[in-house]
Scaffold this motif. Structure first.
Motif, short mmCIF file in Angstrom:
data_model
loop_
_atom_site.label_atom_id
_atom_site.label_comp_id
_atom_site.label_asym_id
_atom_site.label_seq_id
_atom_site.Cartn_x
_atom_site.Cartn_y
_atom_site.Cartn_z
N THR A 116 7.84 2.79 2.30
CA THR A 116 6.66 2.28 1.59
C THR A 116 6.56 2.89 0.20
O THR A 116 6.27 2.19 -0.79
N THR A 117 6.80 4.19 0.10
CA THR A 117 6.71 4.87 -1.19
C THR A 117 7.81 4.43 -2.13
O THR A 117 7.57 4.21 -3.34
N GLU A 169 9.31 1.53 -2.17
CA GLU A 169 8.99 0.18 -2.63
C GLU A 169 7.88 0.22 -3.69
O GLU A 169 7.93 -0.52 -4.69
N TYR A 170 6.89 1.07 -3.46
CA TYR A 170 5.77 1.16 -4.41
C TYR A 170 6.25 1.66 -5.78
O TYR A 170 5.82 1.14 -6.81
N THR A 171 7.12 2.66 -5.79
CA THR A 171 7.59 3.19 -7.08
C THR A 171 8.47 2.20 -7.83
O THR A 171 8.64 2.32 -9.05
N ILE A 196 7.70 -1.05 -7.87
CA ILE A 196 6.77 -2.07 -8.35
C ILE A 196 5.81 -1.50 -9.39
O ILE A 196 5.52 -2.14 -10.40
N ARG A 197 5.30 -0.30 -9.13
CA ARG A 197 4.29 0.30 -10.00
C ARG A 197 4.91 0.69 -11.34
O ARG A 197 5.89 1.43 -11.39
N SER A 199 4.18 11.29 -0.19
CA SER A 199 3.87 9.86 -0.17
C SER A 199 2.49 9.60 -0.76
O SER A 199 2.31 8.68 -1.57
N HIS A 220 1.66 7.72 -4.51
CA HIS A 220 0.83 6.52 -4.56
C HIS A 220 -0.38 6.72 -5.47
O HIS A 220 -1.14 5.76 -5.70
N LEU A 232 -5.22 1.37 1.96
CA LEU A 232 -3.79 1.62 2.03
C LEU A 232 -3.49 2.44 3.29
O LEU A 232 -4.15 3.44 3.54
#
Length: 379
Positions: A258-259, A261-263, A265-266, A333, A337, A346
């Motif tokens: 999850t982390t 993928e977030y990094t 996109i962000r 994590s 975020h 979240l």
């Protein structure tokens, strides 16, 4: 030693991961968190249909004869979905203790029902004064003309509110054996004098405290022949710590995925976070901690039937190491975020809470570092 999964084990992993991905979404977890039962009886029936409840039970009692490695594969998948069904309480602890300590009649009466999902168990052993010392039991079982009389209290009983029968540990007071030995007693959840006070667990699921006020039981409520059950309790708890370690690995892997993928996109200053070298290093450290934890959980599973000291050192080593790694991965994590990491919307926080709960179950990292060292001196 070949550590590659067999074809059957790979199929188990694939089917478990697919089922969890399809059945456990954020909405399902929120419903279970607000449900007084804390789990879904319909999902429990599906567990039985899939053969997961029969997995470690011997074939002669309607089971599949699986081992700790197969349990670990299933538990890692459960960790990915924050599964709240009473699998550990009923299968990993309860069924194992009955298989290990019970008489042939007791096994025939209970294990097939566990395998088909019609009997749920819990294990009541921890007490307030014990401080994770499995040998410290104050609950008393006095012999009577009709059977046994139990008096005492237990705390932190996993899924005790959902159990049909509870396995209660108590010091046996009779005239047929040495004093101070621990016995295991099968107590119906509806037994007069048994009071259950349940509460939600951190990270999902429920636990309870139990008071036994002059509970009268028949003579055959005692599992087995009344020999000291402490070695079997230690074996079952070590086996459970290996399973919980695998569950923690599944949670940690989800947080890492999850982390990551977030990094990607962000964006910050026009670039994704993952383009920052410092962020990459932190993600690499998280991945390393997950892999180390997976190795320790597998080692503990492989050692569950080894000599007692070797098994216990592997279990305590895994519990201590995975607990430390889990906190690192969870904290990283949340931090990566940013402000979103601490919001209820979240689910990173929910996964981290389950890791915090894991670290305290059956003793935290500090306790098991000490146990590991002490066992090393006696080996």
């Amino acid at each position: 030693m070949d550590l590659n999964l067999s074809d059957e084990q790979r199929l188990l992993r694939e089917s478990a991961e697919r089922f969890v991905a399809e059945s456990y979404d954020a909405d399902h977890r929120r419903r279970m968190a607000n449900d007084p039962l804390g789990y879904s009886p319909d999902v429990w029936k599906q567990f039985a249909e899939l053969g997961w409840l029969a997995l470690p039970i011997p074939e002669e009692f309607g089971g599949l004869g699986g081992g700790a490695v197969e349990i670990g594969i299933l538990m890692e998948a459960f960790g990915r979905g924050l599964v709240s069904e009473p699998y550990v309480a009923t299968i990993v602890l309860g069924a194992s203790l009955i298989d290990r300590c019970g008489s042939m009649a007791q096994k025939q009466a209970s294990l097939p029902k566990i395998a088909d999902g019609s009997l749920k168990l819990a294990f009541a052993h921890s007490e307030r004064a014990a401080r994770f010392d499995l040998a410290k039991v104050a609950t008393a079982a006095n012999k009577t003309a009709q059977g046994w009389r139990l008096a005492g209290s237990k705390i932190a009983v996993l899924d005790g509110h959902a159990a049909d029968e509870i396995i209660v540990s108590a010091l046996i007071h009779d005239h047929h054996g040495p004093s101070g030995r621990i016995g295991l007693f099968l107590v119906r959840a509806t037994e007069p004098g048994l009071v259950i006070s349940d509460y939600p667990r951190l990270g999902g699921g429920r636990a309870c405290n139990i008071d036994l006020a002059d509970v009268h039981l028949p003579e055959d409520a005692l599992l087995g022949d009344g020999h000291d059950a402490l070695p079997a309790i230690e074996w079952a708890v070590d086996r459970t710590m290996a399973a919980l370690g695998a569950e923690a690995v599944g949670i940690m892997q989800t947080l890492l995925d999850t982390t990551l993928e977030y990094t990607k996109i962000r964006k910050q200053f026009g670039r994704p976070l993952s383009a920052n070298q410092v962020i990459r290093h932190r993600l690499a450290d998280m991945a390393m901690q997950v892999d180390e934890s997976r190795s320790m959980a597998l080692r503990a599973a492989l050692k569950v039937d080894a000599a007692p000291v070797e098994r216990a050192r592997a279990a305590s080593g895994a519990k201590a190491k995975i607990g430390k790694c889990a906190r690192f991965v969870g904290e990283q994590s949340i931090q990566l975020h940013g402000g979103m990491g601490v919001t209820e919307e979240l689910e990173v926080g929910a996964y981290f809470k389950r890791l915090v709960a894991f670290d305290t179950l059956f003793g935290g990292s500090a306790h098991h570092y000490g146990r590991h060292a002490q066992l090393g001196r006696t080996a």
